[in-house]
Design an enzyme around this catalytic site. Structure first.
Site, PDB file in Angstrom:
ATOM      1  N   CYS A 127       0.774  -1.269   0.016  1.00  0.00           N
ATOM      2  CA  CYS A 127      -0.093  -0.035   0.139  1.00  0.00           C
ATOM      3  C   CYS A 127       0.749   1.166  -0.071  1.00  0.00           C
ATOM      4  CB  CYS A 127      -0.751  -0.136   1.159  1.00  0.00           C
ATOM      5  SG  CYS A 127      -1.588   1.501   1.640  1.00  0.00           S
ATOM      6  N   CYS A 154       0.763   3.653   3.069  1.00  0.00           N
ATOM      7  CA  CYS A 154       1.303   2.657   4.230  1.00  0.00           C
ATOM      8  C   CYS A 154       2.884   2.702   4.252  1.00  0.00           C
ATOM      9  CB  CYS A 154       0.615   1.184   4.279  1.00  0.00           C
ATOM     10  SG  CYS A 154      -1.092   1.145   4.424  1.00  0.00           S
TER      11      CYS A 154
END
Length: 481
Positions: A403, A406
Site C-alpha cells: 500500500c 502505508c
C-alpha cells in the site's frame, strides 16, 4: 369516551415499546459487537509505573508529552520544511515476490512536482549539497598565466585505474553503512516529493496475508529473541517474560521495534474509516474518519494478546524516550540548521520553533541513557554491527509494503527511528566528556558529518507520530470511560 381512553392506553404502550426499541438499538451501536473483547478499560489497567530499562515512568511522560511536547511538535511539522518528504516508493521488494497490492483509493498517495516544493529552485532539492562545489568548476576559475608557473613541473597525475575506482566506490558504501541504520533513497532517480499534509497516516484497508507478512518477517527474522514462544506460528512476538533473558542491547532493539509497531496501530485505530459516504452538507468529501474503539480493543485488549498488550503500550513510551534523547543529543546541531525553504519569515519561524521545542526537551529529567550500551570491546562492536544490520533489513522490508500510503509512513517512521539510532550510537556523535544529568548536551561532530535534509524531516515527523500516539491513548481512555 371509554373507547377513546382504551385507544389512548394502547397508543401509550406502543410508544413505550418503540422508545425501548430505540434505546436498545442505540445501546447496541455504542457497544462492541463482541463483548468478550471489551472489558472496560482493561487495555490500560497495567499501563502505569516504571517503564523498565530507564528511570522514567508512564505518568511523567504522559504529562510532559500531552501538555508540553504535543502542541509544539504538531505545529512544527506543519511547517513547509517538514511537510515535504522525498522518498522512492517504486523500489522492488528485495526479499520476496508479492503482487498483493491495495486496491482501495485510500492506499494511493499524491506526489508533488519539484517546482511546487517551497525553495526547491534555490537549493531545496538534491543540488543543495552540491552547490558549494560550483566554485571549483572550470567556469569559475581564471585562466592561469603560463609565465607564472611551469606546467610540466607542476603536473598533477590524476590517473586512477578502473579497478581502483571500483574499490574506492566500495569504501564509500562501507563508510556510509557503518554509520547509517537505514537505506536512504531520496537521491534515487525514482524518488518523488510527497506533501505529508495531503497524505495523512490513517486506516487504508490494507490487511490480510501481505500486511501480516511484513510484521511477521520483522519479528521472526530481524528481531533478537531468546527462544521461540509457544504461540510462535500465530503470535511472532517475544513474550515479556523472556525479555529479561536478553542483554540490554537486544532488549532495546526489540522494544524500539515493538513501540514503533504499537504507534502505527494506534494511528490506524484513531484515524479509522467510519463511513465511506459523506452525510450532510458539511461532511468531508472523502468520508468520515475517527477513533474506532472496537478496533483499538481488538488490538490491545489483554485477552486478545496473551496479556502482552500493556507491555506493547509501554514500548511506545520507551521508543518515545529513545527518540527524544536523540533530539536532545543532536540539539545543539539542530539549533544551527538553516531549515531553508526560500521564505525568510517561514524559515525564521521554523528555527524559533525548533529552539523552543528543544529547550523544553532539555528540561526533561529522565532521558534515555545510551552510554550503558555497546561497552565491552570486540564483542560489543560485533553486536553493534549486528544491531545496525538488523535494522537496515527492517528499513528494506518497508519496500515490500503493498500500500503506497502505508509504505510512505512506514519508510518515514523507520528512517526517523534509524536516524535517532545513528545519533545515539554513531561514534561521530559521541562526546568524550560525560553528559550533564539534565539540560543541553555537549555537541561533538565535524561540520561535514551533517544529517541529510530527509533525515531531519524523518526524525521530527517520526517523533511527532509517537507524540500523537501517546496523546491518542488519552483520548481512548476518555472514550472508554
Amino acid at each position: 369516551m371509554g373507547i377513546s381512553e382504551m385507544a389512548y392506553k394502547k397508543l401509550c404502550v406502543v410508544f413505550i415499546i418503540f422508545a425501548l426499541a430505540i434505546v436498545q438499538a442505540v445501546g447496541y451501536d455504542t457497544e462492541l459487537h463482541d463483548p468478550e473483547t471489551c472489558d472496560g478499560t482493561a487495555c490500560f489497567d497495567e499501563l502505569h509505573g516504571a517503564l523498565g530499562d530507564c528511570s522514567c515512568n508512564v505518568d511523567t511522560i504522559d504529562y510532559f508529552n500531552n501538555v508540553k511536547i504535543f502542541p509544539r511538535v504538531q505545529s512544527l511539522v506543519s511547517k513547509d520544511y517538514f511537510r515535504f518528504y522525498k522518498v522512492n516508493l517504486k523500489k522492488e521488494c528485495p526479499f520476496w515476490v508479492d503482487d498483493s497490492r491495495c486496491a482501495m483509493k485510500y492506499c494511493h498517495i499524491k506526489t508533488c512536482t519539484k517546482e511546487s516544493v517551497p525553495g526547491y529552485e534555490n537549493g531545496y532539492g538534491d543540488s543543495e549539497m552540491e552547490a558549494p562545489a560550483a566554485k571549483y568548476s572550470a567556469e569559475a576559475q581564471t585562466i592561469c598565466n603560463s609565465d607564472d608557473h611551469n606546467p610540466d613541473l607542476g603536473y598533477l597525475n590524476m590517473t586512477i585505474s578502473a579497478a581502483s575506482q571500483h574499490e574506492i566506490a566500495k569504501w564509500k558504501v562501507y563508510d556510509d553503512a557503518v554509520e547509517n541504520f537505514c537505506e536512504c533513497d531520496d537521491r534515487d532517480a525514482d524518488a518523488d516529493y510527497v506533501d505529508l499534509s495531503l497524505n495523512p497516516e490513517r486506516y487504508t484497508g490494507y490487511k490480510g496475508p501481505s500486511a501480516h507478512r511484513i510484521w511477521r518477517s520483522i519479528y521472526q527474522e530481524n528481531c533478537f529473541r531468546p527462544k521461540i514462544n509457544p504461540y510462535y506460528d500465530s503470535f511472532p512476538y517475544v513474550l515479556s517474560s523472556d525479555l529479561g533473558n536478553m542483554c540490554l542491547e537486544k532488549r532495546v532493539f526489540y522494544r524500539a521495534v515493538s513501540g514503533l509497531h504499537t504507534s502505527i496501530n494506534i494511528h490506524l485505530c484513531s484515524k479509522y474509516l467510519l463511513s465511506e459516504k459523506a452525510v450532510g452538507f458539511a461532511a468531508p468529501p472523502d468520508g468520515e474518519w475517527g477513533p474506532n474503539l472496537e478496533e483499538f480493543q481488538r488490538r490491545f485488549d489483554p485477552s486478545q494478546t496473551h496479556g502482552e498488550s500493556s507491555n506493547w503500550l509501554k514500548n511506545l513510551y520507551f521508543v518515545y524516550l529513545l527518540e527524544m534523547r536523540a533530539l536532545a543529543k543532536a540539539g545543539p546541531y539542530l539549533e544551527h540548521e538553516e531549515y531553508f525553504t526560500g521564505s525568510p519569515t517561514e524559515d525564521e519561524e521554523t528555527r524559533h520553533a525548533i529552539r523552543n521545542m528543544l529547550g523544553v526537551i532539555y528540561t526533561f529529567p529522565d532521558h534515555f541513557n545510551e552510554s550503558s550500551m555497546f561497552n565491552g570491546g570486540s564483542q560489543a562492536a560485533s553486536l553493534k554491527n549486528e544491531f545496525r544490520d538488523h535494522f537496515r533489513n527492517i528499513s528494506r522490508i518497508m519496500d515490500c509494503v503493498g500500500c503506497d500510503k502505508c509504505k510512505l509512513w512506514g519508510k518515514l517512521q523507520t528512517q526517523g527511528l534509524g536516524t535517532a539510532l545513528k545519533i545515539l550510537f554513531s561514534s561521530k556523535w559521541n562526546s568524550p566528556e560525560s553528559d550533564p544529568p539534565q539540560g543541553k548536551l555537549p555537541l561533538i561532530h565535524k561540520s561535514h558529518e551533517r544529517l541529510q535534509r530527509t533525515e531531519i524531516v524523518a526524525l521530527f515527523n517520526a517523533f511527532a507520530r509517537l507524540s500523537n500516539s501517546i496523546r491518542e491513548l488519552e483520548n481512548f481512555r476518555i472514550l472508554l470511560r
